[in-house]
Design a protein around this motif. Sequence first.
Motif: not given
Length: 654
Positions: A208, A211-212, A231-232, A289-290, A351, A403, A406
């Motif tokens: 995560i 990805i962020c 996003r979350c 969320r992911f 990832t 991702g 997201v």
Amino acid sequence: MGQYTASQRKNVRILLVGDAGVGKTSLILSLVSEEYPEEVPPRAEEITIPANVTPEQVPTNIVDFSSVEQSDDALAAEINKAHVVCIVYAVDDDDSLDRITSHWLPLVRSTCSNSSNADGEPDVARKPIVLVGNKIDLIEYSTIDNVLAIMEDYPEIESCVECSAKTLHNISEMFYYAQKAVLHPTSPLYIMEEQNLTPACKKSLVRIFKICDIDSDNLLNDYELNLFQRRCFNTPLQPQILDEVKSVIQKNVPDGIYNDAVTLQGFLFLHCLFIQRGRNETTWAVLRRFGYNDQLEMCKEYLRPSLKIPPGSSTELSHRGQQFLIAVFERYDRDGDGALSPDEHKMLFSTCPSSPWSYSTDIRKSCPTNDNGWVTLHGWLCRWTLMTLIDVVKTMEYLAYLGFNVHENDSQLVAIHVTRERRIDLAKRQSSRSVYKCHVIGPKGSGKTGLCRGFLIDDMSKLLGKEFKTNVVHCINSVQVYGQEKHLILRDIDVRHALDPLQPQEVNCDVACLVYDASNPRSFEYVARIYIKYFAESKIPVMIVGTKCDLDERRQDYLMQPTEFCEKYKLLPPHLFSLKTNKKELYTKLATMAAFPRFQAAWILFYKHRYLRQFGLMTEDPKVWLKAGLGVAAATVLGFIVLKAISASGTHSR
């Protein structure tokens, strides 16, 4: 698509057990009536609490147990059906507290081993437990310290709470903790004995973080943290709160903050802190969320959303899918050279469980690369286009791993375009697709693989004399058809013997390229038999190609020579091809034939007209021309326009 939650249970089933007289039934009745019952039955009926009155918006079933009315077998059945078990003890009765470890916890453990849960799935993990101390109104001290010691030995105990059915103290909280133990369990996230995150939780949070980390600098700056928050949790992170978070990290983890940005160590600490403070739901909200489920695995529904593909339709990348992949490529092309080195390629897929293809063989043999054999942006999009056509489920999985869901705040379905059915293309005499599949079929040694690989490089002569040992069967590149970019996928299909059958998946394509070795007198028989058996009655456009035309062309040992064969079956004249000449109009012709699948008759007429005029054998009388082509030309005007494109460089490439 809104926020994705992987834990979308249909209900939560809570079972209350404990010694007789500890107040299990009173707790249930007090919750429902919001007052203490003066008369208490031996066992309360099963209670269902609607979703709209529970904190987590999930229907909740509360089940009571009575040793007076129920057998041990009934108890075992209820334990197996429950999602969480509340073991109730009386805070004023030391014996009931001791029985937690001497009887109830071992009983729940042994019952759950080799059993199934309420969803009919094997109970691999231990059943979540909540310890409930009732009758707190009768004492002026707490038993929590004793219970905490028990929790250290039994990691399945999610929480403990003291309450009173008589005064209603902590009644709602007790059932909330039970719900929370199911929906936001601690054990998958945290190891109590080590006071640390589980390996699976760390691995998920590292993914995560990557990805962020949009700029790939191994830090989350304020902009990236705000995006993460939105996003979350669908809300911005206030500057004051952000500063407070950084301050807490800096205070506890010296290397948690760098250049006023959060490091991976700081990010992991933050989630560890949430769990230690009983805020499991925060970390679970991020994980779900992911795309993670309760076992910290990527959900099947998240990776592979249902996609309906009508028979005869195909799958391509949509504009949003292409734009996302371009952004991912540019993000990891750290030196900005327009290609991904092996290290950059490995980092890009860090990832994901693994790379979707082999970089050393598959990439270099299936799509355009630079002189180092590194995939370019053009080749990158080509390779994804290929995977989307032949294995769209795999494309959706890897988009999720990277991702897409997201970053785009939507499912991968918006990254996929499902084309209209091929029968509609045939009826309209024009294809709306931008990706075409061409099957290159012929005997082993006929030059098929060289023809396919030549599609990928600028100078085909570099392939002369090379042995193609790898088993990569697909090659993809783009060509221009009337000023529009189209992707053409060449599939290399071997025919070892003239009578070998082809499978349906080896026949069905947008255009077929039947290849023979013009220098081998026995080569053409293979493709002639294949055409007659599989393509003569089909609507698939076919081009016959004679390879190695730089060598001496040999007369073929067959009933007809290739040119006669093509005339008889109303095919275009054989296209003579050689890697040595480095002429690539063949690929444009194949793509054009795929784009306009119903104009083969017009193509033949056009070429015949062109041939006769070349040798002065055809009259200029327009009446004669009209008479000769009336049945085809009047209905296929567009076909002649098409032919101007595919014949601009002549029929032969030698």
